[in-house]
Design a protein around this motif. Structure first.
Motif, short mmCIF file in Angstrom:
data_model
loop_
_atom_site.label_atom_id
_atom_site.label_comp_id
_atom_site.label_asym_id
_atom_site.label_seq_id
_atom_site.Cartn_x
_atom_site.Cartn_y
_atom_site.Cartn_z
N HIS A 6 3.74 -1.64 -13.43
CA HIS A 6 5.08 -2.07 -13.82
C HIS A 6 5.93 -0.92 -14.36
O HIS A 6 7.16 -1.00 -14.33
N TYR A 36 -0.76 8.92 -17.31
CA TYR A 36 -1.88 8.00 -17.57
C TYR A 36 -3.20 8.65 -17.15
O TYR A 36 -3.28 9.31 -16.11
N GLY A 77 -5.44 -4.39 -7.41
CA GLY A 77 -4.73 -5.64 -7.22
C GLY A 77 -4.61 -6.08 -5.78
O GLY A 77 -3.73 -6.90 -5.45
N ILE A 127 -3.47 -1.52 -11.92
CA ILE A 127 -2.57 -2.67 -11.88
C ILE A 127 -1.91 -2.93 -13.23
O ILE A 127 -0.85 -3.57 -13.30
N ASP A 128 -2.48 -2.39 -14.31
CA ASP A 128 -1.92 -2.59 -15.64
C ASP A 128 -0.72 -1.69 -15.91
O ASP A 128 0.08 -1.98 -16.80
N VAL A 129 -0.60 -0.59 -15.15
CA VAL A 129 0.51 0.34 -15.41
C VAL A 129 1.51 0.37 -14.26
O VAL A 129 2.51 1.10 -14.32
N LYS A 178 -9.93 -5.58 -8.25
CA LYS A 178 -9.67 -5.63 -9.69
C LYS A 178 -8.88 -4.44 -10.21
O LYS A 178 -8.12 -4.56 -11.18
N ASN A 179 -9.04 -3.28 -9.58
CA ASN A 179 -8.36 -2.08 -10.07
C ASN A 179 -6.99 -1.89 -9.43
O ASN A 179 -6.03 -1.49 -10.09
N PRO A 223 -10.27 -0.85 -20.14
CA PRO A 223 -9.17 -1.72 -20.58
C PRO A 223 -7.86 -1.47 -19.84
O PRO A 223 -7.01 -2.37 -19.77
N GLN A 224 -7.68 -0.28 -19.29
CA GLN A 224 -6.43 0.02 -18.58
C GLN A 224 -6.74 0.48 -17.17
O GLN A 224 -7.47 1.45 -16.96
N LYS A 225 -6.19 -0.24 -16.21
CA LYS A 225 -6.42 0.05 -14.79
C LYS A 225 -5.08 0.27 -14.09
O LYS A 225 -4.02 0.11 -14.68
#
Length: 316
Positions: A311, A192, A156, A307-309, A153-154, A303-305
């Protein structure tokens, strides 16, 4: 002409005794057909520590030291902030190897809490193709369902078996330079506030997804995790996590550590550490695993992991 095998370690003065054991075990198993170049990454190691390791050189195993202070000085607070538990900023130094050593297209990185039981050139000669690293699936993470959930989950990853241990790496330095792994790491670190359970290891698993050759566990056997393997079948033992043979009496494969420790100037010092490790320190170690699992579960709820950053660095 003999093949040169570049081998990187990172250490500080506190870890000199363990580094000496790792180096001695490596030397005892090398081949006359190769030259081995050991490079120790450090920040401010004393001359006394350097000289102790330098005196262990042999005719075909040579040691150099590289002070990485200037490279990391502007990142010092961030490196410390992202460290947890018993980690020190030295764990991040492997991220800088590709850019700091452009003369090498391939190298090994080894943690200092290991013993080598075979010619390390065999590991170096792993064919990587266009992959970034050769590594071993992390037995610690795969022993715990919560940690498997964390890496999926964190980071990917598809499953826990994709998550590799960063303490024993065959590094395709050219491919990592081309992929700007160091630049991506620095950008995410500085921009981050991402928490981790294994700081450098999580970053490497994030950036190297799909670019990993998985090597047999016998090249990175963790004593307390995974299925038992007869010692005669092991190429490298990695005394990771908290239960080190110089702190605990009952660590599997401890005899291998002490065999090589007895060939170094630090045998008595390491024996003294074993004798003096307190019940309070052992109790702290026992609770650290539970803390790590709780942190992993907390992170995947944020809310932010990672895989979310990801990109934000993909087009670097």
């Amino acid at each position: 002409m003999k093949q040169e095998i570049p081998i990187f370690f990172s250490a500080d003065d506190n870890y000199i005794p363990c580094l000496s054991v790792a180096l001695k075990s490596l030397e005892e198993n090398v081949s006359d057909e190769n030259n081995y170049k050991v490079i120790v990454l450090h920040t401010g190691m004393t001359d006394e520590g350097k000289n102790a390791i330098k005196e262990m050189e042999t005719y075909n195993v040579k040691v150099d030291f590289f002070d990485i202070t200037e490279i990391t000085k502007n990142m010092g607070e961030e490196l410390l902030l992202r460290c947890r538990d018993y980690y020190s900023p030295t764990i991040y130094y492997r991220m800088f190897i590709p850019s700091l050593f452009p003369q090498y297209d391939k190298a090994l990185y080894l943690d200092s809490d290991i013993v080598v039981r075979d010619d390390i050139a065999k590991l170096y000669n792993t064919e990587l193709g266009n992959n970034y690293v050769g590594a071993i699936t992390d037995a610690v993470a795969n022993s715990c369902p919560e940690l498997v959930e964390y890496v999926v989950k964190n980071l990917g990853l598809n499953d826990g078996k994709e998550y590799f241990n960063s303490g024993v790496l065959v590094m395709n330095l050219k491919a990592m330079r081309d992929a700007k792994i160091k630049e991506k790491f620095v950008y995410l670190l500085m921009n981050y506030n991402l928490d981790t359970i294994a700081p450098d290891q999580d970053y490497l698993n994030l950036f190297c997804k799909g670019k990993v050759i998985y090597i047999p566990e016998t090249w990175d056997k963790m004593p307390d995790f995974g299925e038992p393997i007869p010692v005669q079948k092991l190429h490298l033992i990695h005394y990771n996590m908290f239960r080190k043979p110089w702190l605990y009496e009952d660590v599997p494969y401890a005899a291998e550590f002490w065999k090589y420790a007895n060939m170094t100037p630090y045998f008595e010092e390491l024996q003294l550490k074993l004798k003096n490790y307190t019940d309070t320190e052992k109790a702290r170690d026992a609770g650290a695993g539970e803390i790590m699992v709780k942190r992993a579960l907390d992170i995947i709820e944020k809310p932010q992991k990672f895989i979310d950053v990801l990109h934000t660095v993909e087009n670097m």
